[in-house]
Design a protein around this motif. Sequence first.
Motif, PDB file in Angstrom:
ATOM      1  N   MET A   1     -26.523  -6.505 -21.464  1.00 51.51           N
ATOM      2  CA  MET A   1     -27.838  -7.139 -21.580  1.00 51.51           C
ATOM      3  C   MET A   1     -28.952  -6.139 -21.248  1.00 51.51           C
ATOM      4  SD  MET A   1     -27.326 -10.301 -22.473  1.00 51.51           S
ATOM      5  CE  MET A   1     -28.828 -11.115 -21.997  1.00 51.51           C
ATOM      6  N   ILE A   2     -30.026  -6.200 -22.021  1.00 50.65           N
ATOM      7  CA  ILE A   2     -31.165  -5.319 -21.795  1.00 50.65           C
ATOM      8  C   ILE A   2     -32.239  -6.094 -21.034  1.00 50.65           C
ATOM      9  CG2 ILE A   2     -32.934  -3.886 -22.869  1.00 50.65           C
ATOM     10  CD1 ILE A   2     -31.094  -3.645 -25.305  1.00 50.65           C
ATOM     11  N   ASN A   3     -32.539  -5.665 -19.824  1.00 50.15           N
ATOM     12  CA  ASN A   3     -33.512  -6.357 -18.987  1.00 50.15           C
ATOM     13  C   ASN A   3     -34.728  -5.490 -18.636  1.00 50.15           C
ATOM     14  OD1 ASN A   3     -32.085  -8.878 -18.675  1.00 50.15           O
ATOM     15  ND2 ASN A   3     -30.645  -7.777 -17.371  1.00 50.15           N
ATOM     16  N   ASN A   4     -34.650  -4.191 -18.953  1.00 51.05           N
ATOM     17  CA  ASN A   4     -35.746  -3.273 -18.641  1.00 51.05           C
ATOM     18  C   ASN A   4     -36.347  -2.745 -19.947  1.00 51.05           C
ATOM     19  OD1 ASN A   4     -35.007  -3.636 -15.958  1.00 51.05           O
ATOM     20  ND2 ASN A   4     -33.804  -1.757 -15.888  1.00 51.05           N
ATOM     21  N   PHE A   5     -37.616  -3.041 -20.187  1.00 47.83           N
ATOM     22  CA  PHE A   5     -38.277  -2.634 -21.429  1.00 47.83           C
ATOM     23  C   PHE A   5     -39.770  -2.901 -21.295  1.00 47.83           C
ATOM     24  CE2 PHE A   5     -36.902  -6.995 -21.752  1.00 47.83           C
ATOM     25  CZ  PHE A   5     -38.018  -7.669 -22.227  1.00 47.83           C
ATOM     26  N   VAL A   6     -40.515  -2.508 -22.308  1.00 44.55           N
ATOM     27  CA  VAL A   6     -41.962  -2.761 -22.352  1.00 44.55           C
ATOM     28  C   VAL A   6     -42.282  -3.470 -23.669  1.00 44.55           C
ATOM     29  CG1 VAL A   6     -44.259  -1.713 -22.473  1.00 44.55           C
ATOM     30  CG2 VAL A   6     -42.548  -0.786 -20.893  1.00 44.55           C
ATOM     31  N   ALA A   7     -42.949  -4.623 -23.585  1.00 44.14           N
ATOM     32  CA  ALA A   7     -43.387  -5.353 -24.770  1.00 44.14           C
ATOM     33  C   ALA A   7     -44.887  -5.150 -24.953  1.00 44.14           C
ATOM     34  CB  ALA A   7     -43.065  -6.835 -24.634  1.00 44.14           C
ATOM     35  N   PHE A   8     -45.318  -5.011 -26.212  1.00 43.63           N
ATOM     36  CA  PHE A   8     -46.755  -4.825 -26.426  1.00 43.63           C
ATOM     37  C   PHE A   8     -47.200  -5.471 -27.725  1.00 43.63           C
ATOM     38  CE2 PHE A   8     -45.821  -1.669 -29.535  1.00 43.63           C
ATOM     39  CZ  PHE A   8     -47.015  -1.279 -30.149  1.00 43.63           C
ATOM     40  N   CYS A 153     -43.459 -12.254 -26.316  1.00 42.41           N
ATOM     41  CA  CYS A 153     -42.534 -11.407 -27.070  1.00 42.41           C
ATOM     42  C   CYS A 153     -41.418 -10.902 -26.163  1.00 42.41           C
ATOM     43  CB  CYS A 153     -43.292 -10.242 -27.698  1.00 42.41           C
ATOM     44  SG  CYS A 153     -42.261  -9.019 -28.532  1.00 42.41           S
ATOM     45  N   GLY A 154     -41.774 -10.448 -24.968  1.00 41.50           N
ATOM     46  CA  GLY A 154     -40.772  -9.961 -24.022  1.00 41.50           C
ATOM     47  C   GLY A 154     -39.797 -11.040 -23.610  1.00 41.50           C
ATOM     48  N   LYS A 155     -40.294 -12.244 -23.367  1.00 45.65           N
ATOM     49  CA  LYS A 155     -39.424 -13.353 -22.986  1.00 45.65           C
ATOM     50  C   LYS A 155     -38.499 -13.750 -24.138  1.00 45.65           C
ATOM     51  CE  LYS A 155     -42.499 -15.256 -19.432  1.00 45.65           C
ATOM     52  NZ  LYS A 155     -43.342 -16.412 -19.018  1.00 45.65           N
ATOM     53  N   ILE A 156     -39.032 -13.696 -25.359  1.00 43.64           N
ATOM     54  CA  ILE A 156     -38.200 -13.965 -26.541  1.00 43.64           C
ATOM     55  C   ILE A 156     -37.100 -12.917 -26.661  1.00 43.64           C
ATOM     56  CG2 ILE A 156     -38.222 -13.875 -29.069  1.00 43.64           C
ATOM     57  CD1 ILE A 156     -40.944 -15.285 -28.970  1.00 43.64           C
ATOM     58  N   PHE A 157     -37.456 -11.660 -26.415  1.00 43.94           N
ATOM     59  CA  PHE A 157     -36.469 -10.582 -26.486  1.00 43.94           C
ATOM     60  C   PHE A 157     -35.314 -10.834 -25.516  1.00 43.94           C
ATOM     61  CE2 PHE A 157     -34.995  -6.285 -25.168  1.00 43.94           C
ATOM     62  CZ  PHE A 157     -34.516  -5.848 -26.397  1.00 43.94           C
ATOM     63  N   LEU A 158     -35.623 -11.266 -24.316  1.00 44.43           N
ATOM     64  CA  LEU A 158     -34.579 -11.581 -23.336  1.00 44.43           C
ATOM     65  C   LEU A 158     -33.688 -12.713 -23.842  1.00 44.43           C
ATOM     66  CD1 LEU A 158     -36.760 -11.464 -20.099  1.00 44.43           C
ATOM     67  CD2 LEU A 158     -34.946  -9.838 -20.695  1.00 44.43           C
ATOM     68  N   GLU A 159     -34.295 -13.748 -24.397  1.00 49.13           N
ATOM     69  CA  GLU A 159     -33.525 -14.890 -24.894  1.00 49.13           C
ATOM     70  C   GLU A 159     -32.669 -14.514 -26.099  1.00 49.13           C
ATOM     71  OE1 GLU A 159     -33.159 -17.811 -23.542  1.00 49.13           O
ATOM     72  OE2 GLU A 159     -34.548 -17.379 -21.919  1.00 49.13           O
ATOM     73  N   LEU A 160     -33.229 -13.685 -26.984  1.00 47.00           N
ATOM     74  CA  LEU A 160     -32.470 -13.268 -28.162  1.00 47.00           C
ATOM     75  C   LEU A 160     -31.286 -12.392 -27.775  1.00 47.00           C
ATOM     76  CD1 LEU A 160     -35.378 -12.599 -30.673  1.00 47.00           C
ATOM     77  CD2 LEU A 160     -33.532 -14.255 -30.977  1.00 47.00           C
ATOM     78  N   ASN A 161     -31.453 -11.599 -26.733  1.00 48.36           N
ATOM     79  CA  ASN A 161     -30.324 -10.819 -26.241  1.00 48.36           C
ATOM     80  C   ASN A 161     -29.212 -11.729 -25.745  1.00 48.36           C
ATOM     81  OD1 ASN A 161     -30.359  -7.673 -25.885  1.00 48.36           O
ATOM     82  ND2 ASN A 161     -32.489  -8.318 -25.756  1.00 48.36           N
ATOM     83  N   LYS A 162     -29.576 -12.758 -24.995  1.00 46.57           N
ATOM     84  CA  LYS A 162     -28.570 -13.734 -24.538  1.00 46.57           C
ATOM     85  C   LYS A 162     -27.938 -14.443 -25.727  1.00 46.57           C
ATOM     86  CE  LYS A 162     -31.266 -14.838 -20.372  1.00 46.57           C
ATOM     87  NZ  LYS A 162     -32.052 -15.906 -19.709  1.00 46.57           N
ATOM     88  N   TYR A 163     -28.798 -14.814 -26.671  1.00 51.90           N
ATOM     89  CA  TYR A 163     -28.353 -15.566 -27.848  1.00 51.90           C
ATOM     90  C   TYR A 163     -27.356 -14.765 -28.673  1.00 51.90           C
ATOM     91  CZ  TYR A 163     -29.093 -19.286 -31.306  1.00 51.90           C
ATOM     92  OH  TYR A 163     -28.944 -20.359 -32.147  1.00 51.90           O
ATOM     93  N   SER A 164     -27.607 -13.475 -28.797  1.00 56.20           N
ATOM     94  CA  SER A 164     -26.721 -12.629 -29.595  1.00 56.20           C
ATOM     95  C   SER A 164     -25.328 -12.530 -28.985  1.00 56.20           C
ATOM     96  CB  SER A 164     -27.330 -11.231 -29.754  1.00 56.20           C
ATOM     97  OG  SER A 164     -27.368 -10.556 -28.509  1.00 56.20           O
ATOM     98  N   TYR A 165     -25.249 -12.694 -27.660  1.00 57.30           N
ATOM     99  CA  TYR A 165     -23.956 -12.625 -26.987  1.00 57.30           C
ATOM    100  C   TYR A 165     -23.190 -13.937 -27.079  1.00 57.30           C
ATOM    101  CZ  TYR A 165     -24.720  -8.054 -24.835  1.00 57.30           C
ATOM    102  OH  TYR A 165     -24.913  -6.710 -24.633  1.00 57.30           O
ATOM    103  N   THR A 166     -23.900 -15.047 -27.223  1.00 63.42           N
ATOM    104  CA  THR A 166     -23.250 -16.356 -27.157  1.00 63.42           C
ATOM    105  C   THR A 166     -23.080 -17.042 -28.502  1.00 63.42           C
ATOM    106  OG1 THR A 166     -25.386 -17.392 -26.695  1.00 63.42           O
ATOM    107  CG2 THR A 166     -24.041 -16.755 -24.804  1.00 63.42           C
TER     108      THR A 166
END
Length: 259
Positions: A1-8, A153-166
């Motif tokens: 899971m990717i939890n460290n990043f910058v959204a802009f 966008c950042g929160k969506i990225f976190l959710e999509l990462n979870k979603y891709s795993y499940t």
Amino acid sequence: MINNFVAFDFETSNGKYPCSIGIAEFEGGEVINEYYSLIKPKDLKFNPYAQRVHGISLSDVINEREFPEIWNEVCYLFEGELIVAHSYGTEKAILNNCFNEYNISKIDIEFDCTLKMSRKYLDIDNHKLSTVAGFFNIEQKNYHNALDDAIVCGKIFLELNKYSYTHNVLKPKSNIVSSKKRDISFLFKQKENVHRDENFKTKVLKLKSTKLEGEKFVITGVFQKFYREELKQSIEDNGGKVGSSISKKTSYVIAGDNM
């Protein structure tokens, strides 16, 4: 899971020049740093459509700093970090245009795109930021405010990462490129329910036609099958010209989502 990043996110005066920027730095899946600033565009012409979307006018930015001063403050956030945006092709094009306009040295940026990810994993009606946020029940307080959009966008990225795993079954949703002025099917060969795959994309972008010679286009919005820069390049390769705003000289308007 990717939890460290910058959204802009950028908001623009006319599709090419930013008039505001929002940045959200995530660490361990949480926002640890926020940045927002208005920007005085190099070109002071505001597209009325863009102005209605984000509510920023010339009077709001006329006394603000231009991009180079803003970049000096935030460039460290982009160096060596994963950068996330919704439609990264659009945000990257705006960033590169600023680099070119102000003769700023470009830096290597590793991008990921929540628009691309949502198209890959989610079977929803459209993939606008607000729609994807609604799918994940993410609160959006001020749509088209650059900082709020960056955080969402950042929160969506976190959710999509979870979603891709499940979720193992991918259900891509197709859409079509649309024209709001005249039929340009000789270029884009629209077809209902065509899957967004690389074979289709490559075939369309490689089409050749003499009918675009001397015609003037405006590309606006977000597209399901192509990045705007790819459409622009294809049109120019066939002799057309792409402008940043609609005028009496515009021959065709190519309109995507969120225009």
